[in-house]
Design an enzyme around this catalytic site. Structure first.
Site, PDB file in Angstrom:
ATOM      1  N   ARG A 183     -46.367 -39.549 -16.813  1.00 19.54           N
ATOM      2  CA  ARG A 183     -46.426 -40.983 -16.515  1.00 19.54           C
ATOM      3  C   ARG A 183     -47.184 -41.218 -15.214  1.00 19.54           C
ATOM      4  NH1 ARG A 183     -40.951 -44.144 -16.806  1.00 19.54           N
ATOM      5  NH2 ARG A 183     -42.399 -45.908 -16.782  1.00 19.54           N
ATOM      6  N   CYS A 241     -40.288 -45.491  -8.755  1.00 25.22           N
ATOM      7  CA  CYS A 241     -40.254 -44.863 -10.072  1.00 25.22           C
ATOM      8  C   CYS A 241     -40.721 -45.908 -11.070  1.00 25.22           C
ATOM      9  CB  CYS A 241     -38.862 -44.331 -10.387  1.00 25.22           C
ATOM     10  SG  CYS A 241     -37.539 -45.569 -10.219  1.00 25.22           S
TER      11      CYS A 241
END
Length: 284
Positions: A183, A241
């Site tokens: 990611r 995050c």
């Protein structure tokens, strides 16, 4: 500056506190990306006296727009919820989960940012409790109402440092991205509208600060991990995050070794929704 015993509690320490009848609230904060509602699992088995806490409903405020997928709740909302959980003023609060310390670290961050000082993460989570054959209860727990007071109403300016998108972009801080490497690189993005990362950020997955048994790394191992990524021992650190949940794991690990770190609460979910902000891709 915090230390290990101000952030974490071992199974042995918690079992002793329960046995001694110490003033204590235990919160079950089971949550994971693919299973955000942990209540069914909680009902099937939880620590003695533990109250279920919904990360999505009680540790987030989805009425707030523009601050990512898990905006922080207000102190007033949190106080009302905490009293329903049975938390009393100055009593020990222990939080636990069953997935990579994500739910418990979020609860720890939110509660301590709101001004509660005596909050601990169960090191190793539910698996550690089960591994020592400690007792498990089933069904719901309805505690007596608590009387805790939450000092800070605005958690974005509470006891723990936070970053805005502007501050994250400005530099002057070592910014770590706690998401999985794929990611971070932008190879995949299952949740947010744009793939990639904040320019200048370094990838330090939240799972990397945990040992194989789900407990937090010790100071030496964590220091080595930071060194391997070129993070200076004295550098100010910010963490993000996907939506401000798993970055709390990294912040808790750093806090346990005496290193404060700021959270960008909206994280990538906020950043990627703003087309005016730059996006980086690849391993750097």
């Amino acid at each position: 500056m915090e230390a290990r015993d101000q952030v974490r509690i071992t199974v042995t320490e918690l079992a002793a506190a329960i046995e001694a009848g110490d003033p204590l609230s235990i919160l079950d904060v089971r949550w994971r990306v693919d299973r955000p509602d942990g209540r069914p699992d909680y009902l099937q088995g939880h620590l003695p006296g533990a109250v279920y806490v919904s990360l999505d409903d009680e540790l987030s405020d989805h009425t707030i727009a523009g601050r990512g997928r898990h905006p922080l709740p207000s102190g007033r909302r949190l106080e009302a919820a905490a009293r329903e959980w049975g938390i009393r003023q100055d009593s020990l609060v222990v939080v636990y989960d069953d997935w990579n310390r994500a739910g418990s670290a979020r609860a720890w961050w939110v509660l301590t940012a709101a001004g509660l000082a005596n909050v601990r993460i169960l090191d190793g989570g539910l698996a550690a409790w089960r591994s020592t054959r400690q007792s498990i209860e089933t069904g719901p727990v309805k505690p007596q109402p608590g009387n805790v007071t939450v000092p800070h109403d605005d958690l974005y300016a509470g006891r723990r440092p936070t970053l805005t998108a502007k501050q994250a972009l400005a530099g002057g801080i070592t910014l770590v991205d706690a998401r999985a490497p794929e990611r971070f690189r932008g190879d995949v993005e299952p949740l947010d509208p744009v793939a990639g990362h904040i320019p200048g950020a370094q990838n330090l997955p939240s799972t990397a600060v945990l040992a194989g048994d789900g407990t937090f790394l010790g100071d030496f191992a964590l220091s080595q991990l930071l060194s391997d990524r070129g993070i200076h021992p004295e550098a100010p650190i910010g963490a993000y995050c996907g939506s401000g949940v798993t970055a709390s794991v990294t912040i808790a690990a750093l806090a346990a070794m005496g290193r404060p770190a700021a959270l960008f609460p909206g994280s990538w979910s906020q950043w990627s929704s703003d087309p005016t902000l730059p996006v980086a891709r690849g391993p750097e």
